[in-house]
Write an enzyme that holds these catalytic residues in place. Sequence first.
Site, mmCIF file in Angstrom:
data_model
loop_
_atom_site.group_PDB
_atom_site.id
_atom_site.type_symbol
_atom_site.label_atom_id
_atom_site.label_comp_id
_atom_site.label_asym_id
_atom_site.label_seq_id
_atom_site.Cartn_x
_atom_site.Cartn_y
_atom_site.Cartn_z
ATOM 1 N N LYS A 14 0.823 -1.218 0.000
ATOM 2 C CA LYS A 14 0.000 0.000 0.000
ATOM 3 C C LYS A 14 0.852 1.261 0.000
ATOM 4 O O LYS A 14 2.025 1.241 0.331
ATOM 5 C CB LYS A 14 -0.995 -0.046 1.176
ATOM 6 C CG LYS A 14 -2.138 -1.025 0.868
ATOM 7 C CD LYS A 14 -3.236 -1.049 1.898
ATOM 8 C CE LYS A 14 -4.312 -2.063 1.463
ATOM 9 N NZ LYS A 14 -5.359 -2.242 2.477
ATOM 10 N N ARG A 57 -3.297 -9.913 5.154
ATOM 11 C CA ARG A 57 -3.709 -10.061 3.751
ATOM 12 C C ARG A 57 -2.585 -9.536 2.875
ATOM 13 O O ARG A 57 -2.237 -8.357 2.961
ATOM 14 C CB ARG A 57 -4.999 -9.270 3.521
ATOM 15 C CG ARG A 57 -5.526 -9.300 2.081
ATOM 16 C CD ARG A 57 -6.772 -8.427 1.949
ATOM 17 N NE ARG A 57 -7.291 -8.434 0.608
ATOM 18 C CZ ARG A 57 -6.867 -7.635 -0.369
ATOM 19 N NH1 ARG A 57 -5.915 -6.755 -0.133
ATOM 20 N NH2 ARG A 57 -7.394 -7.713 -1.573
HETATM 21 C C1 8Y4 Z 1 -0.899 -1.964 -4.489
HETATM 22 C C2 8Y4 Z 1 -1.718 -3.058 -4.633
HETATM 23 C C3 8Y4 Z 1 -1.311 -0.915 -3.711
HETATM 24 C C4 8Y4 Z 1 -2.952 -3.085 -3.970
HETATM 25 C C5 8Y4 Z 1 -2.530 -0.939 -3.072
HETATM 26 C C6 8Y4 Z 1 -3.353 -2.036 -3.189
HETATM 27 C C7 8Y4 Z 1 -8.019 -4.688 1.945
HETATM 28 C C8 8Y4 Z 1 -9.057 -5.519 1.483
HETATM 29 C C9 8Y4 Z 1 -8.151 -4.459 -0.186
HETATM 30 C C10 8Y4 Z 1 -7.746 -4.652 3.336
HETATM 31 C C11 8Y4 Z 1 -9.521 -6.246 3.606
HETATM 32 C C12 8Y4 Z 1 -5.260 -3.035 -2.014
HETATM 33 C C13 8Y4 Z 1 -10.085 -6.017 -0.742
HETATM 34 C C14 8Y4 Z 1 -6.633 -2.627 -1.629
HETATM 35 N N1 8Y4 Z 1 -7.461 -4.054 0.885
HETATM 36 N N2 8Y4 Z 1 -9.804 -6.295 2.305
HETATM 37 N N3 8Y4 Z 1 -9.128 -5.358 0.141
HETATM 38 N N4 8Y4 Z 1 -8.520 -5.443 4.118
HETATM 39 N N5 8Y4 Z 1 -10.238 -6.987 4.468
HETATM 40 N N6 8Y4 Z 1 -4.572 -1.998 -2.557
HETATM 41 O O1 8Y4 Z 1 -6.877 -3.919 3.844
HETATM 42 O O2 8Y4 Z 1 -4.831 -4.130 -1.868
HETATM 43 S S1 8Y4 Z 1 -7.872 -3.915 -1.820
#
Ligand code: 8Y4
Length: 351
Positions: free
Chosen positions: A296, A331
């Site tokens: 992130k 996660r």
């Molecule tokens: C690079 C790749 C930068 C991905 C940012 C991201 C969470 C989640 C997501 C979380 C739960 C993400 C579906 C966002 N984040 N579910 N989901 N908790 N429970 N961004 O923190 O990965 S998606």
Amino acid sequence: MPSDRLLPNHCFRPLGLIHGKAARRAVAAGHALPLQGEGIAFMGVERLDRQGDGRVTRHPVGLADFGMSAASSPFTTALPRWAGFDLTQPLVMGIVNVTPDSFSDGGDHANAEAAIAHGKALMAAGADILDVGGESTRPGAAPVPPAEEAARVAPVIRALAAAGAVISIDTRHALVMQAALEAGAHIINDVTGLTGDPDSLSVAASAGVPVVLMHMQGDPRTMQDDPCYDDVTMDVYRHLATLIARAEAAGIPRRLIALDPGIGFGKGLDHNVDLLADTAVFHGLGCPILIGVSRKRFIAALSRNELPKDRVAGSLAAGLYTMGQGAQIVRVHDVAATVQARAVWMALQMA
Ligand code: 8Y4
């Protein structure tokens, strides 16, 4: 659902978390309290008090006094199994995206095949759970009709469930939840905490499956515009308490609920850092805690503005920190690296 005046105006943050043998010795000697079972203990506590203006003050509390108060029981009582896991070691949830990538025009079938192969690779790398999602919640992402989202994820879930994976469905849509459960998903992971679709609560309650309720301020399109809190830890704690109360009122028992502070969802850098530092506060809600930090933006913001693929080391650092705070599930994209980091961390913490 609690009205504002029924929401908690204080919470507690366990301090000095210790693990393994030292935890057992300190608890036996009365110098620490067990954190939700045997493996972890905490040696101090601070109390967060919400003032009339919403600001929060923090004061140390004596461990013995805290241990004798009713407030300690959600922290010290062992949690029941969740999704079949005994929660004695942190679980690794691997991310499986089923979204069309702009570089291939192989169509939905190629996307599904790629996602299945990726999921199997994450299983082989030691993932405990696979989180399958078919909608991007990134700011600016194009909306996908729920029927299309369901059609994307269902074949992937069917194949990975048949291969023996424990699967969570990452969706905000009741129709997708239902289709995913029929395809063999075991867990619902909803970034809106079952508030994003009026039918989600009843789908989850009827299915009787474990759910992850996440905090988000605003919606994915606008949530990063100007995130604002009185006190991010207290505000998220109160919101999660509200989500639990709604879910329980709809017939979802607390033993099925895991909670997530939602790192990056309507939060600025300081909000993310404060929430992660305060991870252990959320044990006071009496549910397993899931944290998603993987790749992130806050990692880049704390370091040198790295691209997502170059944020693995920071992801591991944050993941290990939250494991140290007793988070039960992380996660992640990088399952092999996280499983290796967990093994070394566990061996050292538990010795
Ligand atoms: C690079 C790749 C930068 C991905 C940012 C991201 C969470 C989640 C997501 C979380 C739960 C993400 C579906 C966002 N984040 N579910 N989901 N908790 N429970 N961004 O923190 O990965 S998606």
